[in-house]
Scaffold this active site. Structure first.
Site, PDB file in Angstrom:
ATOM      1  N   ARG B  53       0.818  -1.218   0.000  1.00 34.30           N
ATOM      2  CA  ARG B  53       0.000   0.000   0.000  1.00 34.30           C
ATOM      3  C   ARG B  53       0.851   1.267   0.000  1.00 34.30           C
ATOM      4  O   ARG B  53       0.624   2.175  -0.783  1.00 34.30           O
ATOM      5  CB  ARG B  53      -0.928   0.017   1.217  1.00 34.30           C
ATOM      6  N   THR B  54       1.835   1.300   0.875  1.00 37.57           N
ATOM      7  CA  THR B  54       2.661   2.509   0.980  1.00 37.57           C
ATOM      8  C   THR B  54       3.456   2.722  -0.305  1.00 37.57           C
ATOM      9  O   THR B  54       3.590   3.838  -0.803  1.00 37.57           O
ATOM     10  CB  THR B  54       3.608   2.387   2.193  1.00 37.57           C
ATOM     11  N   LYS B  82      23.552  -8.907  -0.762  1.00 36.32           N
ATOM     12  CA  LYS B  82      24.998  -9.094  -0.944  1.00 36.32           C
ATOM     13  C   LYS B  82      25.785  -8.364   0.127  1.00 36.32           C
ATOM     14  O   LYS B  82      27.007  -8.315   0.080  1.00 36.32           O
ATOM     15  CB  LYS B  82      25.418  -8.569  -2.320  1.00 36.32           C
ATOM     16  N   ARG B 103      11.783   2.286   2.613  1.00 36.95           N
ATOM     17  CA  ARG B 103      11.234   1.573   3.766  1.00 36.95           C
ATOM     18  C   ARG B 103      12.263   0.517   4.141  1.00 36.95           C
ATOM     19  O   ARG B 103      12.812  -0.170   3.275  1.00 36.95           O
ATOM     20  CB  ARG B 103       9.903   0.920   3.453  1.00 36.95           C
ATOM     21  N   HIS B 131       6.797   6.780  10.631  1.00 27.59           N
ATOM     22  CA  HIS B 131       6.116   6.559   9.355  1.00 27.59           C
ATOM     23  C   HIS B 131       5.442   7.890   9.011  1.00 27.59           C
ATOM     24  O   HIS B 131       4.223   8.024   9.074  1.00 27.59           O
ATOM     25  CB  HIS B 131       5.089   5.434   9.520  1.00 27.59           C
TER      26      HIS B 131
END
Lengths: 145, 309
Positions: B53-54, B82, B103, B131
């Site tokens: 959603r974000t 990696k 995120r 957030h």
């Protein structure tokens, strides 16, 4: 009575809470330099009962003393020049501490990216609260946890 | 001009937020005016943990502005596998894109990215820490529905201990006039002390209670969050308390006719499906406001003034 000689130039850090001199010794990096250092533990004090004292023979302004207030806000810094006390000052809490304390929050980015500097900012001067710049976790001494 | 980032909801002053919300309102009313505002610009969405959603909300915002998007939807398909550091990823992405959305599961990762990136960085969630675009969404939704962010009573219901959206929203709302807080949660999930300490220090009124029914008549905004079973110490407490934190049509009968219900989503069962048709249910509108506010944010961080184009 133990006698420690005068220093010509440097610092005398007085009124250190008894038992904390070695902590300051390490935080100031005195173990990494070849200056003359006297560590006096458990000296008698009228005001404090017992106290520690650190004498450091070094060029004035060569030590970063910001960390002192964080460790012990009651320390007195005596600045010595020509064998005399030129200045006596109380220490102030630094706004930021870089690589002095470490964030122990396992969810913090510093827990996985170990090359990052550990930076804490002064969040509340009255309550002497420092928080991690990355995750805002409050710093707590091990004895406070 | 020094580049700006959005790492926490408090990175912008109240005045800057007002400007941002005015811009979001204009975008809502005149989307065509903004359809080419970001032409030639690229946004990288770097999602080290999945959040559909974000991510899609940010990408929709950029596409609505005529820009292009690229990125990765989870850490397992990035160079992080990696061992690449966030700092290096930020430096590399700065060579590709004009703005970066990140995120990451670790708290503070966005701050690290912002420090090393030469382009603006938007924090789209760093672990349980911040957030901020959700908070901007919540603020714009309240302002749009009520006409102002001053003078109202907000009830925050559910998991107030671990819910980062709740903490961020409280921190943002204390900057407005005469906002009263009602915290509705089980004892185990009460709002943390540092929040109540902050409210006490500022002299901001709040009350804490356990049952939603007891306080719902006085609320102007009800902000629902999910109460997760794993947060409880034992099953018995969970079973005893869980229904206190489920909003249904029956409980809603006691609410004001102009009380709005918000939820950061995803909703599981804390809002019954029979509430969705109620005109006071605003949680899907909230998603739409999230796109508008992200559009306004992208324009602000890229210093694009549509009126001068």
């Amino acid at each position: 009575m133990l006698n420690v000689g005068k220093i010509e130039e440097g610092y005398v850090l007085d009124h250190i809470q008894a038992g904390r001199a070695m902590l300051i010794y390490h935080h100031l990096g005195l173990d990494k330099v070849d200056w003359t250092v006297a560590i006096i533990k458990n000296a008698r004090s009228n005001a404090m009962g017992r106290k520690d004292i650190l004498k450091v023979e070094c060029p004035v302004d060569s030590l970063n003393l910001d960390v002192l207030a964080f460790i012990d806000p009651n320390i007195t810094v005596n600045v010595i020049r020509g064998g005399e006390i030129m200045e006596k000052k109380k220490v102030e809490l630094p706004k930021e501490l870089v690589n002095v304390i470490r964030c122990t929050n396992p969810r913090c980015i510093t827990s996985v990216e170990t090359s990052l500097p550990h930076i804490f900012y002064l969040a509340d001067p009255n309550r002497r609260i420092y928080r991690c710049k990355y995750c805002d976790e409050k710093y707590q001494e091990i004895s406070d946890r | 001009m020094k580049k700006r980032d959005l790492l926490t909801p408090l990175d912008f002053s109240k005045e800057e937020l007002d400007e941002l919300f005015d811009r979001a309102d204009d975008i809502r009313q005149h989307p065509e005016k903004y359809a080419h505002a970001c032409e030639g610009k690229k946004m990288a969405t770097c999602f080290f943990e999945p959040s559909t959603r974000t991510r899609l909300s940010h990408e929709t915002a950029m596409l609505n502005l005529g820009g292009k998007v690229m990125g990765f939807p989870s850490g397992s398909v990035s160079s992080a596998t990696k061992g690449e550091t966030v700092a290096d990823t930020a430096r590399v992405i700065s060579c590709f894109a004009d703005i970066m959305v990140i995120r990451h599961p670790k708290e503070g990762a966005a701050a690290v990215a912002a420090h090393y990136a030469s382009i603006p960085v938007i924090n789209a969630g760093d672990g349980g820490h911040q957030h901020p675009t959700q908070t901007l969404t919540d603020l714009l939704t309240i302002r749009s529905l009520r006409g102002s962010l001053d003078n109202f009573t907000i009830g925050l219901c559910g998991d107030l201990k671990f819910g980062r959206t709740v903490h961020s929203l409280i921190n943002a709302l204390v900057r407005y006039e005469n906002v009263r807080f009602v915290f509705i949660s089980p004892e185990e999930l009460k709002v943390p002390d540092y929040i109540t300490d902050m409210l006490n220090d500022k002299g901001i009124p709040y009350e804490e209670c356990i049952r939603l029914e007891d306080v719902i008549p006085k609320l102007d905004i009800l902000y629902m969050t999910r109460v997760q079973k794993e947060r409880f110490f034992n099953e018995e407490d969970y079973v005893r308390l869980k229904d206190f934190y489920v909003l249904n049509k029956a409980k809603l009968k006691r609410a004001k006719p102009d009380m709005y219900i918000l939820h950061p989503l995803p909703r599981v069962n804390e809002i019954a499906a029979d509430v969705d048709d109620d005109p006071r249910a605003a949680y899907f509108k909230q998603v739409q406001y999230g796109v508008y506010v992200r559009e306004a944010l992208i324009l602000k961080l890229l210093n694009i003034d549509v009126d001068k184009l």
